[in-house]
Write a protein that holds these residues in place. Structure first.
Motif, PDB file in Angstrom:
ATOM      1  N   ALA A   1      -9.857  -2.089 -10.532  1.00  0.00           N
ATOM      2  CA  ALA A   1      -8.488  -2.503 -10.854  1.00  0.00           C
ATOM      3  C   ALA A   1      -8.017  -1.854 -12.149  1.00  0.00           C
ATOM      4  O   ALA A   1      -6.872  -1.386 -12.243  1.00  0.00           O
ATOM      5  N   LEU A   2      -8.890  -1.820 -13.155  1.00  0.00           N
ATOM      6  CA  LEU A   2      -8.533  -1.145 -14.401  1.00  0.00           C
ATOM      7  C   LEU A   2      -8.369   0.353 -14.184  1.00  0.00           C
ATOM      8  O   LEU A   2      -7.536   1.004 -14.832  1.00  0.00           O
ATOM      9  N   GLY A   3      -9.160   0.903 -13.245  1.00  0.00           N
ATOM     10  CA  GLY A   3      -9.007   2.310 -12.919  1.00  0.00           C
ATOM     11  C   GLY A   3      -7.652   2.606 -12.305  1.00  0.00           C
ATOM     12  O   GLY A   3      -7.008   3.614 -12.621  1.00  0.00           O
ATOM     13  N   LEU A   4      -7.189   1.711 -11.424  1.00  0.00           N
ATOM     14  CA  LEU A   4      -5.860   1.888 -10.833  1.00  0.00           C
ATOM     15  C   LEU A   4      -4.766   1.716 -11.885  1.00  0.00           C
ATOM     16  O   LEU A   4      -3.726   2.384 -11.821  1.00  0.00           O
ATOM     17  N   THR A   5      -4.994   0.804 -12.847  1.00  0.00           N
ATOM     18  CA  THR A   5      -4.040   0.666 -13.944  1.00  0.00           C
ATOM     19  C   THR A   5      -3.972   1.956 -14.753  1.00  0.00           C
ATOM     20  O   THR A   5      -2.889   2.415 -15.127  1.00  0.00           O
ATOM     21  N   SER A   6      -5.145   2.537 -15.016  1.00  0.00           N
ATOM     22  CA  SER A   6      -5.164   3.824 -15.717  1.00  0.00           C
ATOM     23  C   SER A   6      -4.480   4.904 -14.895  1.00  0.00           C
ATOM     24  O   SER A   6      -3.782   5.773 -15.437  1.00  0.00           O
ATOM     25  N   THR A   7      -4.664   4.856 -13.568  1.00  0.00           N
ATOM     26  CA  THR A   7      -4.017   5.830 -12.703  1.00  0.00           C
ATOM     27  C   THR A   7      -2.502   5.751 -12.823  1.00  0.00           C
ATOM     28  O   THR A   7      -1.805   6.779 -12.841  1.00  0.00           O
ATOM     29  N   SER A   8      -1.981   4.526 -12.921  1.00  0.00           N
ATOM     30  CA  SER A   8      -0.536   4.378 -13.062  1.00  0.00           C
ATOM     31  C   SER A   8      -0.042   5.008 -14.357  1.00  0.00           C
ATOM     32  O   SER A   8       1.051   5.577 -14.415  1.00  0.00           O
ATOM     33  N   VAL A   9      -0.878   4.910 -15.412  1.00  0.00           N
ATOM     34  CA  VAL A   9      -0.532   5.565 -16.672  1.00  0.00           C
ATOM     35  C   VAL A   9      -0.455   7.076 -16.475  1.00  0.00           C
ATOM     36  O   VAL A   9       0.499   7.741 -16.903  1.00  0.00           O
ATOM     37  N   TYR A  10      -1.458   7.614 -15.795  1.00  0.00           N
ATOM     38  CA  TYR A  10      -1.499   9.061 -15.623  1.00  0.00           C
ATOM     39  C   TYR A  10      -0.446   9.554 -14.632  1.00  0.00           C
ATOM     40  O   TYR A  10       0.053  10.674 -14.757  1.00  0.00           O
ATOM     41  N   LEU A  11      -0.097   8.723 -13.643  1.00  0.00           N
ATOM     42  CA  LEU A  11       1.012   9.083 -12.777  1.00  0.00           C
ATOM     43  C   LEU A  11       2.322   9.127 -13.571  1.00  0.00           C
ATOM     44  O   LEU A  11       3.188   9.962 -13.314  1.00  0.00           O
ATOM     45  N   GLY A  12       2.458   8.199 -14.540  1.00  0.00           N
ATOM     46  CA  GLY A  12       3.610   8.252 -15.423  1.00  0.00           C
ATOM     47  C   GLY A  12       3.634   9.527 -16.228  1.00  0.00           C
ATOM     48  O   GLY A  12       4.682  10.184 -16.359  1.00  0.00           O
ATOM     49  N   LEU A  13       2.473   9.902 -16.747  1.00  0.00           N
ATOM     50  CA  LEU A  13       2.374  11.162 -17.476  1.00  0.00           C
ATOM     51  C   LEU A  13       2.661  12.350 -16.557  1.00  0.00           C
ATOM     52  O   LEU A  13       3.252  13.351 -16.969  1.00  0.00           O
TER      53      LEU A  13
ATOM     54  N   TRP B   1      -3.282  -8.205  -5.400  1.00  0.00           N
ATOM     55  CA  TRP B   1      -2.789  -6.835  -5.335  1.00  0.00           C
ATOM     56  C   TRP B   1      -1.321  -6.740  -5.703  1.00  0.00           C
ATOM     57  O   TRP B   1      -0.886  -5.739  -6.293  1.00  0.00           O
ATOM     58  N   LEU B   2      -0.537  -7.762  -5.391  1.00  0.00           N
ATOM     59  CA  LEU B   2       0.862  -7.756  -5.829  1.00  0.00           C
ATOM     60  C   LEU B   2       0.945  -7.892  -7.350  1.00  0.00           C
ATOM     61  O   LEU B   2       1.807  -7.280  -7.992  1.00  0.00           O
ATOM     62  N   THR B   3       0.057  -8.689  -7.919  1.00  0.00           N
ATOM     63  CA  THR B   3      -0.003  -8.813  -9.378  1.00  0.00           C
ATOM     64  C   THR B   3      -0.365  -7.474 -10.008  1.00  0.00           C
ATOM     65  O   THR B   3       0.264  -7.022 -10.976  1.00  0.00           O
ATOM     66  N   LEU B   4      -1.375  -6.807  -9.423  1.00  0.00           N
ATOM     67  CA  LEU B   4      -1.778  -5.495  -9.938  1.00  0.00           C
ATOM     68  C   LEU B   4      -0.631  -4.493  -9.813  1.00  0.00           C
ATOM     69  O   LEU B   4      -0.385  -3.697 -10.733  1.00  0.00           O
TER      70      LEU B   4
END
Length: 466
Positions: free
Chosen positions: A142-154, A16-19
């Motif tokens: 995990a990929l969904g959370l990565t995508s979420t970080s993209v959308y939070l950036g947006l 989770w720290l890596t993610l």
């Protein structure tokens, strides 16, 4: 990687720290990108840039990303994903600092090119790291959370860009992400374990140079149409692309194994769907920013806050959709997402100068739902059928499909600006032409989405492929 190299990720806390470290970076890049879109009118006024040069500000970022995407992914597989990831963060930081000192549009465009190269290095390795770490521990989530970080950036980008532009000036938009870049570098340095170096592999320099030249010439040529020089550059770019494909079939160390990729139906059609969806998505904020600030006379902050709606829906749905794609065929939520995203463009295409903002809000909510359903399942489906040792290049191919889609979307928009407005300043006299341009562009984007739905559904089933 060997079993010994995988051991550091056996601990949930380490995973989770890596993610978290990857998510910080994938938050940072789109935040910077979307914040810049809101600041475009202020940049145009300060640097005395015409409409076409303004449209090149987001476009140059794409040019750098597309040209270096494949070489970056290949180098990451060879020398280590962590090294390439951190190098991308360093380049992004330095180019952002340089932008704070520019006083001419030409220098700004050059720095945006370097930021695009940095993005290629970050996104070409980020998903590969996450996919490997969570291969047996809920990769879709995990990929969904990565995508979420993209959308939070947006989500954060437009209001941050609007506030900074109003309260300070547009230079601050480029400086604001730098503290996060430092935090991200520290997290990656501490938590991410370097991948094993492939000593028997070599970088295909000829193929890399061919791809850089082909993608750059084709992109610049497409954006310069209908001028005959643009057409000539586009044809040369296509010819070099054909030469690149031929060279890859005969190279002992190709950047991509084209025949193997095409035979992998799930992966190949996943990247086709990604290409088409991002061709529709990338111009959206740019076009809406112009509509809201020029036609509806909203301030940068007000425009940014309104555009939060799409990204908020994306952020909420991406982890859920990723989890669903671990339990059902990814093509089901992904295809539904394509259809909903296209429906949002239909609503936007019906806008006129007197339309209520409620129509824009409805479209953004529908589009946020659609893209949230599409992105994580599409990535999960694609990476589920790729061997571990090829994850970086597969991640790069997914990102290159995204960047190629972004490139096509913005190149078409630049072409439309040349056709409808030309080099004129965007004044009230040009507003009718701008509205015609927006309507035409929204219908084109709707067509991209319908084609993406077709390719998404026809990819086949992941579980049978696995």
């Amino acid at each position: 990687m060997t079993a010994a190299a995988e051991n550091p990720y056996a601990s949930p806390s380490v995973r989770w720290l890596t993610l978290l470290s990857i998510c910080v970076a994938t938050f940072l890049m789109p935040m910077s990108m979307s914040a810049v879109n809101v600041a475009l009118p202020a940049i145009a006024e300060d640097l005395n840039a015409d409409a076409v040069l303004v449209s090149w500000i987001p476009t140059m970022n794409l040019l750098g990303a597309i040209a270096l995407q494949l070489p970056a992914g290949r180098i990451a597989d060879m020398i280590g994903r962590k090294k390439v990831f951190l190098s991308g963060l360093l380049l992004f930081t330095l180019s952002s600092l340089a932008i704070a000192m520019v006083e001419h549009i030409g220098w700004l465009l050059l720095m945006r090119l370097l930021q695009g190269i940095a993005g290629a290095m970050i996104f070409g390795t980020g998903m590969a790291i996450v996919s490997q770490v969570f291969a047996e521990h809920g990769r879709g989530m995990a990929l969904g959370l990565t995508s979420t970080s993209v959308y939070l950036g947006l989500t954060c980008g437009p209001p941050i860009g609007g506030w900074l532009t109003e309260w300070w000036d547009w230079h601050a938009v480029f400086l604001a992400p730098l503290p996060l870049a430092i935090v991200c570098a520290l997290l990656v340095w501490i938590n991410v374990r370097e991948t094993e170096r492939q000593k028997d592999e070599r970088l295909d320099w000829i193929g890399s140079l061919l791809f850089i030249a082909a993608s750059s010439l084709f992109f610049v040529g497409l954006s310069e149409l209908p001028d005959w020089k643009g057409g000539l550059l586009g044809v040369i770019g296509l010819a070099l692309l054909g030469l690149f494909i031929y060279q890859q079939e005969h190279s002992p160390y190709p950047l991509i194994r084209l025949r193997r990729m095409v035979k992998n139906l799930v992966f190949f059609r996943s990247i086709q769907a990604s290409f088409l969806m991002y061709a529709a998505n990338y111009p959206l904020q740019f076009l809406l920013s112009l509509y809201l600030q020029y036609i509806r006379e909203l301030s940068p902050a007000e425009a940014g806050q309104l555009m939060l709606l799409q990204a908020m829906m994306m952020a909420l749905l991406a982890p859920v959709a990723g989890r669903l794609s671990d339990r059902m065929e990814p093509r089901i939520p992904a295809t539904l997402g394509c259809i909903l995203f296209g429906t949002g463009f239909m609503i936007l295409a019906l806008l006129d100068q007197d339309s209520g903002l409620g129509q824009v809000m409805l479209a953004l909510l529908v589009m946020g739902t659609g893209f949230g359903l599409f992105s994580s399942p599409n990535n999960n489906g694609a990476l589920s059928v790729v061997p571990t040792e090829r994850l970086s290049i597969a991640s790069s191919l997914l990102n290159i499909s995204r960047t190629l889609g972004n490139m096509l979307g913005m190149a078409v928009v630049v072409f439309l600006f040349n056709m409808f407005i030309g080099n004129a300043q965007l004044t009230s006299d040009q507003f009718p032409a701008l509205m015609n341009l927006l309507e035409f562009a929204f219908w084109i984007c709707c067509g991209y989405c319908l084609l993406a739905a077709w390719r998404s559904w026809s990819r086949g089933t992941v579980h049978q492929q696995g």
